[in-house]
Scaffold this motif. Structure first.
Motif, short mmCIF file in Angstrom:
data_model
loop_
_atom_site.label_atom_id
_atom_site.label_comp_id
_atom_site.label_asym_id
_atom_site.label_seq_id
_atom_site.Cartn_x
_atom_site.Cartn_y
_atom_site.Cartn_z
N ASP A 146 0.83 -1.21 0.00
CA ASP A 146 0.00 0.00 0.00
C ASP A 146 0.86 1.25 0.00
O ASP A 146 0.48 2.27 0.55
N ARG A 147 2.00 1.19 -0.64
CA ARG A 147 2.92 2.32 -0.58
C ARG A 147 2.68 3.34 -1.68
O ARG A 147 3.45 4.27 -1.86
N GLY A 148 1.62 3.17 -2.45
CA GLY A 148 1.26 4.20 -3.40
C GLY A 148 1.46 3.77 -4.83
O GLY A 148 2.45 3.15 -5.18
N SER A 149 0.48 4.06 -5.69
CA SER A 149 0.58 3.81 -7.11
C SER A 149 0.17 5.07 -7.81
O SER A 149 0.05 6.12 -7.22
N GLY A 182 -10.61 7.09 0.22
CA GLY A 182 -11.34 6.81 -1.00
C GLY A 182 -12.64 6.06 -0.76
O GLY A 182 -12.76 5.27 0.18
N THR A 183 -13.59 6.28 -1.64
CA THR A 183 -14.89 5.62 -1.53
C THR A 183 -14.79 4.12 -1.82
O THR A 183 -15.69 3.36 -1.45
N GLN A 184 -13.73 3.68 -2.49
CA GLN A 184 -13.56 2.27 -2.83
C GLN A 184 -12.61 1.54 -1.88
O GLN A 184 -12.16 0.44 -2.18
N GLU A 185 -12.28 2.16 -0.77
CA GLU A 185 -11.43 1.53 0.25
C GLU A 185 -12.14 1.67 1.60
O GLU A 185 -11.71 2.43 2.46
N PRO A 186 -13.24 0.95 1.80
CA PRO A 186 -14.10 1.20 2.97
C PRO A 186 -13.41 1.04 4.31
O PRO A 186 -13.72 1.78 5.25
N TRP A 187 -12.47 0.11 4.44
CA TRP A 187 -11.79 -0.07 5.72
C TRP A 187 -10.96 1.16 6.07
O TRP A 187 -10.99 1.65 7.21
N PHE A 188 -10.25 1.70 5.10
CA PHE A 188 -9.42 2.89 5.34
C PHE A 188 -10.28 4.13 5.56
O PHE A 188 -9.95 4.99 6.38
N LEU A 189 -11.41 4.20 4.84
CA LEU A 189 -12.34 5.31 5.07
C LEU A 189 -12.92 5.24 6.47
O LEU A 189 -13.07 6.27 7.15
N GLU A 190 -13.20 4.02 6.93
CA GLU A 190 -13.69 3.86 8.31
C GLU A 190 -12.64 4.33 9.32
O GLU A 190 -12.97 4.99 10.31
N GLY A 231 -12.06 6.62 -5.43
CA GLY A 231 -10.78 5.94 -5.64
C GLY A 231 -10.55 4.83 -4.65
O GLY A 231 -11.26 4.70 -3.63
N ASP A 232 -9.55 4.02 -4.96
CA ASP A 232 -9.15 2.89 -4.14
C ASP A 232 -7.81 3.20 -3.48
O ASP A 232 -7.22 4.27 -3.70
N HIS A 233 -7.31 2.25 -2.71
CA HIS A 233 -6.10 2.49 -1.93
C HIS A 233 -4.90 2.71 -2.83
O HIS A 233 -4.60 1.89 -3.71
N GLY A 234 -4.19 3.82 -2.61
CA GLY A 234 -3.02 4.15 -3.41
C GLY A 234 -3.32 4.85 -4.71
O GLY A 234 -2.39 5.13 -5.47
N ASP A 235 -4.58 5.15 -4.97
CA ASP A 235 -4.93 5.82 -6.23
C ASP A 235 -4.43 7.27 -6.23
O ASP A 235 -4.05 7.82 -5.19
N PRO A 236 -4.43 7.91 -7.40
CA PRO A 236 -3.85 9.26 -7.52
C PRO A 236 -4.54 10.33 -6.68
O PRO A 236 -4.03 11.45 -6.61
#
Length: 229
Positions: free
Chosen positions: A3-6, A177-185, A208-213
């Motif tokens: 999860d270090r970024g893309s 991001g809206t597509q990473e519910p655990w991190f949004l929580e 976006g999802d985890h690591g997205d721009p």
């Protein structure tokens, strides 16, 4: 999970300069600083420095206040838990404390001696994404007299708000991001706890999802929120 970024890591070319130094910590840990083309008016210290130190071009494109980024690189150990043990105080107190000393004492001393930069808390932020978002929150809560603002994208869930928060709290800008519910929580949990303690908080949801721009895209907004521009 890596999860270090893309996504696009940097904008090229940049008008500023990237300066690196290798420290003795952990057998040789690199720190990279983005130095803006104009004299800096603020500074952001960051974990996951391989990634975040490259975001100066996004600040230049946004025409925000000249801001130095000082990124302490994460461990080269391929075991993701090695990074997490440095960034979250929950898993290994000794390892976290050793990295905290490096990040808080050694890196800031280098910035003062190498660049002559030492700003008051209202012009100093600490930033992180995912696991290093936990680092940013931990450093902000432990050292609010130094880091007046926290920029945190998609924080991990190992480090959670303590039952009793310090009386002095940094201003905090969270995004997930809206597509990473655990991190949004996780981000929402921190926003709720800090607001309940009367801290100044921004919580933004991005597509976006985890690591997205959206991490990089949000960074200039964080800087403008904290430092003007």
């Amino acid at each position: 999970m890596d999860d270090r970024g893309s996504g696009p890591a940097r904008v090229e070319p940049i008008a500023g300069e990237l300066v690196s130094e290798v420290f003795e910590y952990d057998g040789g840990r690199r720190v990279t600083a983005y130095v803006p083309p104009e004299p800096p008016e603020a500074v952001v210290f960051a974990g996951d420095g391989q990634l975040i130190s490259q975001w100066g071009g996004f600040l230049e494109a946004a025409d925000g206040p000249p801001t130095m980024i000082v990124g302490a690189h994460h461990t080269d150990d391929p075991d993701e838990m090695a990074r997490i043990r440095e960034y979250s105080p929950l898993f290994d107190e000794d390892r976290f404390a050793a990295h905290e000393s490096f990040f808080f004492d050694d890196v800031r001393a280098w910035v003062r001696s190498r660049f002559g930069v030492a700003f008051p808390p209202e012009r100093t932020a600490v930033c992180g994404v995912s696991a290093s978002g936990e680092l940013a929150l931990a450093m902000g809560l432990r050292h609010p007299d130094v880091y007046g603002a926290v920029f945190c994208a998609s924080p991990g869930g190992g480090y959670r708000p303590p039952a009793v928060l310090p009386r002095l709290l940094p201003r905090t800008y969270l995004v997930a991001g809206t597509q990473e519910p655990w991190f949004l929580e996780n981000a929402t949990r921190w926003a709720d706890a800090l607001r309940a303690a009367d801290a100044e908080v921004v919580l933004t949801e991005r597509a976006g999802d985890h690591g997205d721009p959206f991490w990089q895209a949000e960074f200039p907004l964080m800087v403008a929120w904290a430092f003007g521009g």
